[in-house]
Design an enzyme around this catalytic site. Structure first.
Site, short mmCIF file in Angstrom:
data_model
loop_
_atom_site.label_atom_id
_atom_site.label_comp_id
_atom_site.label_asym_id
_atom_site.label_seq_id
_atom_site.Cartn_x
_atom_site.Cartn_y
_atom_site.Cartn_z
CG ASP A 31 10.19 -33.03 71.43
OD1 ASP A 31 10.63 -32.52 72.42
OD2 ASP A 31 8.92 -32.91 71.20
CB ALA A 89 8.73 -25.28 73.62
CD GLU A 140 -1.50 -26.70 79.83
OE1 GLU A 140 -1.30 -27.01 78.49
OE2 GLU A 140 -0.63 -26.18 80.33
CB VAL A 167 13.06 -34.65 54.74
CG1 VAL A 167 14.44 -35.84 54.49
CG2 VAL A 167 13.50 -33.32 54.07
N GLY A 173 10.05 -26.34 63.74
CA GLY A 173 9.17 -26.26 65.11
C GLY A 173 10.11 -25.52 65.93
CG PHE A 174 9.00 -24.86 70.07
CD1 PHE A 174 8.77 -23.46 70.70
CD2 PHE A 174 8.01 -25.84 69.93
CE1 PHE A 174 7.62 -23.23 70.87
CE2 PHE A 174 6.75 -25.23 70.42
CZ PHE A 174 6.66 -24.02 70.80
N GLY A 175 12.90 -26.00 67.82
CA GLY A 175 14.52 -26.02 67.75
C GLY A 175 14.81 -25.54 66.40
C1 LIG Z 1 -0.29 -30.49 72.64
C2 LIG Z 1 1.15 -30.18 73.16
C3 LIG Z 1 1.40 -29.37 74.11
C4 LIG Z 1 2.87 -29.03 74.46
N1 LIG Z 1 2.86 -27.94 75.43
C5 LIG Z 1 4.03 -27.64 75.90
C6 LIG Z 1 4.19 -26.83 76.95
O1 LIG Z 1 3.30 -25.93 77.52
N2 LIG Z 1 5.42 -26.23 77.09
C7 LIG Z 1 6.62 -26.91 76.71
O2 LIG Z 1 7.81 -26.59 76.92
N3 LIG Z 1 6.48 -27.71 75.74
C8 LIG Z 1 5.20 -28.17 75.17
N4 LIG Z 1 5.15 -29.26 74.26
C9 LIG Z 1 6.24 -29.96 73.91
C10 LIG Z 1 7.02 -28.94 72.80
O3 LIG Z 1 5.94 -28.71 71.77
C11 LIG Z 1 7.96 -29.83 72.14
O4 LIG Z 1 9.04 -30.27 73.17
C12 LIG Z 1 8.69 -29.18 71.00
O5 LIG Z 1 7.86 -28.52 70.04
C13 LIG Z 1 9.75 -29.71 70.31
O6 LIG Z 1 10.65 -29.00 69.40
P1 LIG Z 1 11.24 -29.72 68.25
O7 LIG Z 1 11.72 -28.35 67.46
O8 LIG Z 1 12.09 -30.80 68.53
O9 LIG Z 1 9.77 -30.16 67.36
P2 LIG Z 1 8.68 -29.52 66.65
O10 LIG Z 1 8.31 -28.36 67.56
O11 LIG Z 1 7.51 -30.66 66.98
O12 LIG Z 1 8.90 -29.40 65.26
C14 LIG Z 1 9.40 -30.48 64.27
C15 LIG Z 1 8.91 -30.06 63.19
O13 LIG Z 1 9.45 -30.82 61.93
C16 LIG Z 1 8.72 -31.31 61.07
N5 LIG Z 1 8.70 -32.36 60.48
C17 LIG Z 1 8.68 -33.61 61.13
N6 LIG Z 1 8.85 -34.52 60.10
C18 LIG Z 1 9.34 -34.10 59.16
C19 LIG Z 1 9.86 -34.40 57.92
N7 LIG Z 1 9.96 -35.89 57.70
N8 LIG Z 1 10.17 -33.59 57.02
C20 LIG Z 1 9.98 -32.28 56.95
N9 LIG Z 1 9.46 -31.60 58.07
C21 LIG Z 1 9.13 -32.64 59.06
C22 LIG Z 1 7.22 -30.99 61.59
O14 LIG Z 1 6.25 -30.44 60.89
C23 LIG Z 1 7.50 -29.94 62.67
O15 LIG Z 1 7.25 -28.64 62.30
C24 LIG Z 1 3.60 -29.37 73.83
C25 LIG Z 1 3.80 -30.26 73.01
C26 LIG Z 1 2.16 -30.93 72.50
C27 LIG Z 1 2.08 -31.92 71.41
#
Ligand SMILES: Cc1cc2nc3c(=O)[nH]c(=O)nc-3n(C[C@H](O)[C@H](O)[C@H](O)COP(=O)(O)OP(=O)(O)OC[C@H]3O[C@@H](n4cnc5c(N)ncnc54)[C@H](O)[C@@H]3O)c2cc1C
Length: 432
Positions: A305, A320, A174, A82, A16-18
């Site tokens: 997150d 994000a 939105e 995982v 994801g983003f991180g």
């Molecule tokens: C509908 C929606 C709209 C949003 N709009 C905004 C916005 O406008 N602006 C903003 O800043 N933020 C927004 N957010 C929040 C933003 O998406 C999150 O804060 C961000 O994605 C967090 O990044 P991350 O890398 O922690 O997790 P994520 O981007 O959620 O990535 C997590 C990844 O881990 C993978 N994963 C999870 N568990 C496992 C596992 N056990 N094994 C393998 N892979 C796994 C998932 O498939 C995913 O690809 C929004 C969120 C949603 C749901």
């Protein structure tokens, strides 16, 4: 039986983003990187609501991880879920029993929809968290109009045409705005023998204003702008349950009749089981120290997150930019450690917040700057286009936005499912 992929280096869980930022920052450096995600694509969640409201195709907001990382020879990708992590053995094990070994581990598994333990709501509502959610919602919303057309009882028909969005954060705002636009500007021509203008969108928020993370004036503006577009905004109340297949109960005692309940009221962190268990905050986020190492671990970082990243002692919002900055920081720390340098603390640089309400209306707060209306909307469009991955996606999304702006059209009106939509709840309306 466990099958091992023996390879040290850095294991990044989640693309994801991180996680993606971390892997990109480590690309072409003197480390081996393995990125593992249960999906083979990166999802740009901020535009997911546009998939769910018939404006964009799924492929326009998601991008294959292998393609993004194809020229980064030291970064490999595995599609796997995982299930657990053994910190002692430095190994992550997938649901199929495959094991990935690591020297450094980055947990970036994000969050999932939080129904706060209300089972009836969980069973009855649609989430808006991942691509299948967005597509299921689009199918269902369009299917409601088809069902309304076949319905002979006027009360029951109104149930098909009532859409309840729960959660007044950016996602709820939105999506409520986008639904109104779809119903007001697009669907009347598709359904000439249905009074589409009888459809209603109700946005329910437990707090006393919308967009709580934004300055109060922008929350007030958002409420007015949504109401002008036809959204009924109900503040200071929350959904407490859904009675069987029938009505949606609110804390203020009213019962709303809607076949569609969209839950955008919160998320909770998610991470695989670990041995020993991860230290967690009350909100379930992984406890990390100042450099984002998981407390009690020397070679495991947690970001985004899933982690309780602090800024001036307060947990950072689950957004994000926070995850992306953390991903880059952790990559830099892994490189520092590999050169024998000490780890540095994570410092978050606040980039502000923004949300769109609908055509020509958005809000943004960047430092002391407050933008609303057309200028807020343009700022939102530009920033989201900039962060969308891939030239093709940017080009196609910009074309679709332009087409939508001038032609008032949301063209992806396909019910792309062989199964009938989850048609829930009967219709009867009552007040306290
Ligand atoms: C509908 C929606 C709209 C949003 N709009 C905004 C916005 O406008 N602006 C903003 O800043 N933020 C927004 N957010 C929040 C933003 O998406 C999150 O804060 C961000 O994605 C967090 O990044 P991350 O890398 O922690 O997790 P994520 O981007 O959620 O990535 C997590 C990844 O881990 C993978 N994963 C999870 N568990 C496992 C596992 N056990 N094994 C393998 N892979 C796994 C998932 O498939 C995913 O690809 C929004 C969120 C949603 C749901």
């Amino acid at each position: 039986m466990e099958r091992r992929e023996a390879r040290g280096g850095t294991l990044v869980l989640g693309g994801g983003f991180g996680g993606l930022q971390c892997a990109r920052k480590l690309a072409r450096k003197e480390v081996d990187v393995l990125l593992v995600d249960r999906n083979n694509y990166h999802l740009f969640t901020p535009l997911l609501y546009q998939v769910a409201s018939s404006l964009l195709n799924p492929s326009e907001i998601s991008f294959p991880l292998r393609h993004i990382l194809r020229r980064r020879k030291n970064v490999r990708v595995r599609r796997a879920e995982v299930a657990r992590i053994d910190f002692h053995a430095q190994r992550a094990i997938t649901v199929e029993g495959h094991a990935f070994e690591y020297d450094w581990l980055v947990i970036a598994t994000g969050a999932e929809t939080n129904f706060y333990g209300i089972d009836s709501v969980e069973q009855a509502s649609f989430g808006l968290k991942d691509l299948p959610d967005g597509m299921a919602l689009r199918n269902h919303v369009l299917d409601c109009f088809e069902a309304a057309l076949l319905e002979t009882d006027p009360t029951a028909r109104q149930g098909w045409l009532t859409f309840l969005v729960v959660g007044g954060g950016p996602t709820g705002v939105e999506y409520a705005g986008a639904l109104c636009e779809l119903f007001r500007l697009v669907l009347p021509a598709d359904f000439p023998d249905l009074d589409v203008h009888r459809s209603s969108v109700i946005l329910v928020e437990a707090l006393d204003r919308l967009l709580y993370e934004f300055p109060a004036q922008l929350g007030e503006y958002t409420k007015e702008a949504l109401e002008q577009r036809g959204v009924e905004v109900r503040l200071g109340t929350r959904v407490t349950g859904v009675d069987g297949d029938s009505a949606v109960r609110l804390a203020d005692g009213s019962v709303l009749s809607a076949r569609t309940l969209i839950w955008a009221a919160g998320v909770r962190p998610v991470a695989p089981a670990t041995e020993p268990p991860l230290p967690r905050t009350r909100q379930g986020r992984i406890e990390v120290d100042g450099s984002l190492l998981v407390r009690g671990q020397e070679r495991v970082f947690a970001i985004g997150d899933a982690a309780a990243m602090l800024d001036d002692g307060k947990p950072l919002a689950m957004m994000a930019p926070q995850a992306m900055q953390a991903g880059r920081h952790v990559a830099a720390q892994i490189l520092r450690a590999s050169r024998g340098l000490p780890l540095e603390p994570f410092r978050y640089r606040d980039k502000g917040v923004m949300a769109t309400i609908g055509r020509s209306a958005g809000v943004a707060a960047v430092g002391p700057l407050r933008l609303k209306g057309f200028i807020g909307w343009i700022a939102w469009l530009v920033i989201h286009l900039y962060f969308l991955i891939g030239f093709r996606n940017r080009f196609v999304v910009l074309s679709r936005w332009t087409y939508n702006y001038f032609r008032l059209d949301r063209p992806i009106r396909l019910i792309a499912s062989s199964a009938p939509s989850k048609r829930r709840r009967t219709v009867s309306s009552s007040s306290p």
